[in-house]
Design a protein around this motif. Structure first.
Motif, mmCIF file in Angstrom:
data_model
loop_
_atom_site.group_PDB
_atom_site.id
_atom_site.type_symbol
_atom_site.label_atom_id
_atom_site.label_comp_id
_atom_site.label_asym_id
_atom_site.label_seq_id
_atom_site.Cartn_x
_atom_site.Cartn_y
_atom_site.Cartn_z
ATOM 1 N N TYR A 17 11.664 -2.733 -0.333
ATOM 2 C CA TYR A 17 11.276 -3.792 0.603
ATOM 3 C C TYR A 17 10.495 -4.896 -0.107
ATOM 4 N N GLU A 18 9.564 -4.506 -0.982
ATOM 5 C CA GLU A 18 8.767 -5.504 -1.698
ATOM 6 C C GLU A 18 9.644 -6.398 -2.569
ATOM 7 N N LEU A 19 10.715 -5.818 -3.116
ATOM 8 C CA LEU A 19 11.592 -6.593 -4.005
ATOM 9 C C LEU A 19 12.572 -7.478 -3.241
ATOM 10 N N PHE A 20 13.141 -6.932 -2.166
ATOM 11 C CA PHE A 20 14.260 -7.632 -1.519
ATOM 12 C C PHE A 20 14.005 -8.062 -0.070
ATOM 13 N N GLN A 21 12.885 -7.607 0.513
ATOM 14 C CA GLN A 21 12.531 -7.979 1.887
ATOM 15 C C GLN A 21 13.644 -7.674 2.894
ATOM 16 N N ILE A 22 14.327 -6.552 2.707
ATOM 17 C CA ILE A 22 15.374 -6.128 3.648
ATOM 18 C C ILE A 22 14.699 -5.431 4.827
ATOM 19 N N SER A 23 14.873 -5.964 6.010
ATOM 20 C CA SER A 23 14.096 -5.517 7.167
ATOM 21 C C SER A 23 14.289 -4.035 7.498
ATOM 22 N N TYR A 24 15.531 -3.541 7.448
ATOM 23 C CA TYR A 24 15.789 -2.179 7.916
ATOM 24 C C TYR A 24 15.441 -1.096 6.897
ATOM 25 N N ILE A 25 15.062 -1.474 5.687
ATOM 26 C CA ILE A 25 14.743 -0.489 4.654
ATOM 27 C C ILE A 25 13.569 0.391 5.085
ATOM 28 N N ASP A 26 12.584 -0.197 5.722
ATOM 29 C CA ASP A 26 11.426 0.582 6.174
ATOM 30 C C ASP A 26 11.860 1.635 7.190
ATOM 31 N N SER A 27 12.777 1.270 8.070
ATOM 32 C CA SER A 27 13.269 2.225 9.068
ATOM 33 C C SER A 27 14.148 3.297 8.438
ATOM 34 N N ILE A 28 14.944 2.919 7.437
ATOM 35 C CA ILE A 28 15.773 3.903 6.730
ATOM 36 C C ILE A 28 14.882 4.921 6.027
ATOM 37 N N VAL B 106 2.614 6.583 -5.278
ATOM 38 C CA VAL B 106 2.425 6.914 -6.693
ATOM 39 C C VAL B 106 1.262 7.886 -6.858
ATOM 40 N N LEU B 107 0.154 7.616 -6.163
ATOM 41 C CA LEU B 107 -1.007 8.507 -6.232
ATOM 42 C C LEU B 107 -0.654 9.897 -5.711
ATOM 43 N N SER B 108 0.079 9.940 -4.602
ATOM 44 C CA SER B 108 0.461 11.225 -4.014
ATOM 45 C C SER B 108 1.364 12.025 -4.945
ATOM 46 N N ILE B 109 2.322 11.361 -5.583
ATOM 47 C CA ILE B 109 3.217 12.055 -6.509
ATOM 48 C C ILE B 109 2.418 12.684 -7.649
ATOM 49 N N TRP C 179 0.821 -1.210 0.000
ATOM 50 C CA TRP C 179 0.000 0.000 0.000
ATOM 51 C C TRP C 179 0.855 1.261 0.000
ATOM 52 N N GLY C 180 2.063 1.162 0.511
ATOM 53 C CA GLY C 180 2.985 2.290 0.424
ATOM 54 C C GLY C 180 3.300 2.636 -1.022
ATOM 55 N N LEU C 181 3.448 1.595 -1.839
ATOM 56 C CA LEU C 181 3.690 1.812 -3.272
ATOM 57 C C LEU C 181 2.510 2.529 -3.925
ATOM 58 N N TYR D 143 8.818 15.060 -2.600
ATOM 59 C CA TYR D 143 10.057 14.418 -2.144
ATOM 60 C C TYR D 143 9.752 13.302 -1.141
ATOM 61 N N MET D 144 8.830 13.573 -0.219
ATOM 62 C CA MET D 144 8.495 12.584 0.801
ATOM 63 C C MET D 144 7.765 11.389 0.180
ATOM 64 N N SER D 145 6.965 11.657 -0.832
ATOM 65 C CA SER D 145 6.276 10.573 -1.539
ATOM 66 C C SER D 145 7.276 9.679 -2.268
ATOM 67 N N VAL D 146 8.316 10.290 -2.827
ATOM 68 C CA VAL D 146 9.365 9.532 -3.508
ATOM 69 C C VAL D 146 10.097 8.628 -2.510
ATOM 70 N N ILE D 147 10.353 9.155 -1.313
ATOM 71 C CA ILE D 147 10.993 8.340 -0.272
ATOM 72 C C ILE D 147 10.116 7.140 0.066
ATOM 73 N N LEU D 148 8.822 7.374 0.234
ATOM 74 C CA LEU D 148 7.897 6.271 0.513
ATOM 75 C C LEU D 148 7.896 5.264 -0.624
ATOM 76 N N LEU D 149 7.903 5.749 -1.859
ATOM 77 C CA LEU D 149 7.917 4.877 -3.025
ATOM 78 C C LEU D 149 9.172 4.005 -3.044
ATOM 79 N N LEU D 150 10.328 4.620 -2.828
ATOM 80 C CA LEU D 150 11.592 3.883 -2.870
ATOM 81 C C LEU D 150 11.690 2.854 -1.754
#
Length: 211
Positions: free
Chosen positions: A169-180, A120-123, A114-116, A157-164
């Motif tokens: 995370y969806e692609l690689f399931q790296i746990s700390y990405i959400d916190s970064i 995208v909608l916000s951008i 849902w972050g994705l 800018y903040m929407s782009v951060i959320l998108l990235l």
């Protein structure tokens, strides 16, 4: 080209739409962020609620400059800026502490899908708003309206951060990405808070990161 009265009416309508959109975005993002245990999405939604306070000040500003384009920032706007600034600082404290805690315990969101979607909608929405506000601001030759358009860029800018962060995370399931991603949002929230206090102390309008 529309007359001045019509242009101010459009500018006020854009300010009201921004408020309503941020309320809806805040409700949906914080709910889904909580449900999906995505701190970046939750923080993004919390930021949207703070933008509502700022939006009320912008709507009031448009009414003021419509009556007197040369008038200075009044007490209502300065109070709105201070309240917004304090709210941003409180948000930063909460997000930073929670981000480091999540990294410590290796917390993973359930999903960032849902972050994705929301990013995208916000951008798209914010990009249209920026373009429209700049058009009206240029037609009115209004520094305050153009400054508001530039400040709306921060939302992109903040929407782009959320998108990235959501996409990685969806692609690689790296746990700390959400916190970064949350820490990156915190950086922009801190900058916005600081700029709110700076603008509350002066009559300058262009104080945003993108200016």
């Amino acid at each position: 080209m529309p007359d001045t009265k019509q242009l101010y009416k459009i500018a006020f309508g854009l300010a009201i739409f921004t408020i309503v959109y941020n309320i809806a975005e805040g409700v949906v993002s914080t709910f889904l962020g909580f449900e999906d245990e995505s701190l970046t999405l939750f923080g993004f939604g919390s930021d949207s609620f703070i933008e509502v306070i700022s939006g009320l000040g912008i709507a009031h500003m448009i009414i003021r400059i419509k009556k007197n384009p040369d008038s200075k920032r009044d007490d209502f706007e300065r109070t709105a800026l201070k309240v917004t600034g304090y709210a941003f600082y409180l948000l930063v404290i909460g997000l930073v502490i929670t981000s480091f805690y999540n990294i410590w315990i290796d917390h993973k969101p359930i999903t960032t899908f849902w972050g994705l979607i929301i990013s995208v909608l916000s951008i798209l929405v914010m990009w249209i708003l920026v373009a429209w506000k700049r058009k009206v601001g240029n037609q009115l030759n209004s520094e305050p309206i153009l400054a508001d358009a530039n400040c709306t860029m921060v939302c992109i800018y903040m929407s782009v951060i959320l998108l990235l962060s959501s996409g990685i995370y969806e692609l690689f399931q790296i746990s700390y990405i959400d916190s970064i991603g949350t820490l990156a949002l915190s950086y922009f929230a801190f900058k916005e808070g600081k700029e709110c206090f700076e603008k509350a102390k002066s009559d300058k309008y262009c104080g945003c990161i993108s200016c």
